[in-house]
Design an enzyme around this catalytic site. Structure first.
Site, PDB file in Angstrom:
ATOM      1  N   HIS A 178      50.978 224.643  95.315  1.00 32.19           N
ATOM      2  CA  HIS A 178      52.082 223.948  94.628  1.00 32.19           C
ATOM      3  C   HIS A 178      53.275 224.895  94.649  1.00 32.19           C
ATOM      4  CE1 HIS A 178      53.725 221.480  91.094  1.00 32.19           C
ATOM      5  NE2 HIS A 178      54.567 222.486  91.229  1.00 32.19           N
ATOM      6  N   HIS A 231      52.461 218.383  98.491  1.00 28.75           N
ATOM      7  CA  HIS A 231      53.618 217.510  98.197  1.00 28.75           C
ATOM      8  C   HIS A 231      54.991 218.047  98.619  1.00 28.75           C
ATOM      9  CE1 HIS A 231      53.499 220.065  94.638  1.00 28.75           C
ATOM     10  NE2 HIS A 231      52.615 219.334  93.996  1.00 28.75           N
ATOM     11  N   ASP A 304      49.263 212.307  95.406  1.00 27.44           N
ATOM     12  CA  ASP A 304      49.559 213.039  94.167  1.00 27.44           C
ATOM     13  C   ASP A 304      49.453 212.077  92.970  1.00 27.44           C
ATOM     14  OD1 ASP A 304      50.131 215.029  92.378  1.00 27.44           O
ATOM     15  OD2 ASP A 304      52.222 215.306  92.989  1.00 27.44           O
TER      16      ASP A 304
HETATM   17  O1  DOR Z   1      54.337 214.958  89.212  1.00 25.72           O
HETATM   18  C1  DOR Z   1      53.344 215.660  89.133  1.00 25.72           C
HETATM   19  N1  DOR Z   1      52.386 215.412  88.214  1.00 25.72           N
HETATM   20  N2  DOR Z   1      53.235 216.732  89.946  1.00 25.72           N
HETATM   21  C2  DOR Z   1      52.272 217.658  89.783  1.00 25.72           C
HETATM   22  O2  DOR Z   1      52.238 218.609  90.522  1.00 25.72           O
HETATM   23  C3  DOR Z   1      51.292 217.506  88.668  1.00 25.72           C
HETATM   24  C4  DOR Z   1      51.152 216.090  88.268  1.00 25.72           C
HETATM   25  C5  DOR Z   1      50.384 215.899  86.987  1.00 25.72           C
HETATM   26  O3  DOR Z   1      49.320 216.508  86.827  1.00 25.72           O
HETATM   27  O4  DOR Z   1      50.816 215.093  86.151  1.00 25.72           O
END
Ligand code: DOR
Length: 420
Positions: A178, A231, A304
């Site tokens: 990430h 991502h 994601d």
């Molecule tokens: O938008 C996101 N939500 N990106 C992430 O990297 C984590 C994820 C989450 O766990 O809610």
């Protein structure tokens, strides 16, 4: 009994697919061979036949956040969304940083969905994802994690990232990265650009992603170890990955449907439904991602899938938790790109099936004799509207909520069993 899926469209050609038990027997153009006697025939006229997809990046939320999603509701969304396999991230509560949590995820999935879709847990890179101490990767590996990641939180320390890559390599585990410079834009709300300026909210610049991607690509080069960039959202990161691949560095990468379909103008009017991490970028970034999918710079698509409860999204923009529910919608949304000739149908199979299978060592269906009979039938003309009734995920947090969409998975077979 043997089964024939008759007259389905595979890469625009009408085919008969014959399978027996769990395995493919043959796929032949319609009319080339008579359908053998005694075979169950399913008429699939007008339906598109695709191999089951793999989603290498989902958040299933169990244990700990069952109000957002459970393993059962996440797998229901996967099944109806065309996915036979999902790799689930470690940011549960407790974090998946020990064998007990990995085993619990496997056991729950197996109890509720014994015939698939299958989960592949991803272990934490650092204990509690805090970036301070290495997670016990030996026991995570033994418990069966498919990769290692701190997803949700970047690893700030370069020294720690180096140790994560080295330790994971001891067990042949890929590190999913990430990428986000945590010091450059603390408490960011959205992409830094014209729209964030207009709204007067704090932006995260694209260089925040690219800086860490560059760091970790250089670590991969120096250590001769692989890294998978999660991502990818920006043209700047795409350029780095392209450079790295040309230099022979062992980097792979993913992007998500929302970065291909939306840009940061979606947040105009402080639209908190469109907050995600990394944030939606500019239309130029979107174009660069599409080009990178077509030329192979970005290896795979992943959703994601980040389900949240309504009260966590429908707040002031800066309070809204980032993330979109994705499993129910991904095939519909990316089929739209095929329909518009932005990507080829075969590229969809490569991006959602063949490449993730190679990278995460999950068997896939190439419709060859002996392959698992994992496939779904998709109606490209069925229209539907994502809402509380139609989404199988508990997470109703999609920017496409309430919009009529075209194309839907109609039937899904895993290991030869028709699961719906
Ligand atoms: O938008 C996101 N939500 N990106 C992430 O990297 C984590 C994820 C989450 O766990 O809610």
């Amino acid at each position: 009994m043997d089964t024939c899926i008759h007259n389905a469209l595979h890469l625009e050609a009408p085919v008969d697919l014959l399978f027996s038990g769990e395995h493919i027997v043959s796929m032949t153009p319609v009319g080339l061979q008579p359908i053998p006697e005694g075979v169950r025939v399913i008429d699939a006229e007008g339906l598109v036949l695709m191999p089951s997809f793999i989603d290498a990046h989902v958040h299933l939320r169990e244990p700990g956040f069952e109000y957002k999603e459970t393993i059962a509701s996440g797998l229901a969304a996967a099944l109806h969304g065309g996915f036979s396999d999902v790799c689930c991230m470690a940011n549960t509560r407790p974090v998946n940083d020990c064998a007990a949590v990995t085993r619990l995820i496997y056991e729950k999935a197996k109890a509720q969905y014994p015939d698939g879709p299958f989960v592949h847990p991803i272990g934490a890179a650092t204990k509690q994802l805090l970036g301070q101490e290495l997670a016990p990767m030996a026991e995570l590996h033994e418990a069966g994690v498919v990769a290692i990641s701190n997803d949700g939180r970047p690893i700030a320390s370069t020294e720690m990232m180096r140790r994560v890559m080295e330790y994971a390599a001891d067990f042949g585990l890929l590190v999913i990265d990430h990428c986000e410079d945590p010091t450059l834009a603390e408490h960011w709300v959205m992409n830094e650009g014209v729209v964030s300026g207009k709204l007067g909210v704090k932006g995260q610049p694209v260089v925040g992603e690219a800086l860490q991607a560059a760091r970790d690509i250089m670590l991969a080069q120096y250590l001769h170890l692989p890294v998978h960039i999660a991502h990818v959202s920006s043209a700047m990161t795409v350029a780095l990955i392209r450079f790295a691949k040309e230099a022979g560095i062992a980097v792979t990468a993913e992007t998500c449907p929302h970065y291909l379909l939306l840009d940061d103008s979606a947040l105009e009017g402080f639209n908190s439904a469109c907050r995600v991490s990394p944030p939606l970028r500019s239309s130029e970034d979107r174009d660069a991602l599409l080009a990178a999918l077509n030329d192979g710079t970005i290896d795979i698509l992943a959703t994601d899938h980040a389900p949240h409860a309504l009260h966590e999204k429908m707040t002031a923009l800066d309070q809204s938790l980032p993330g979109f529910s994705g499993l129910d919608l991904a095939v519909t949304l990316t089929w739209g790109l095929v329909r518009e000739n932005v990507i080829a149908e075969d590229a969809l199979h490569r991006l959602w099936c063949r490449r993730p299978g190679e990278i995460f060592r999950i068997p896939t269906n190439g419709f060859a004799k002996g392959d698992f009979a994992n496939f779904f039938l998709f109606d490209p003309h069925e229209t539907w509207t994502p809402n509380d009734e139609t989404l199988y995920s508990k997470g109703k947090n999609t920017p496409f909520y309430g919009q009529e969409l075209s194309g839907r998975v109609r039937h899904h077979f895993i290991h030869g069993k028709q699961l719906f």
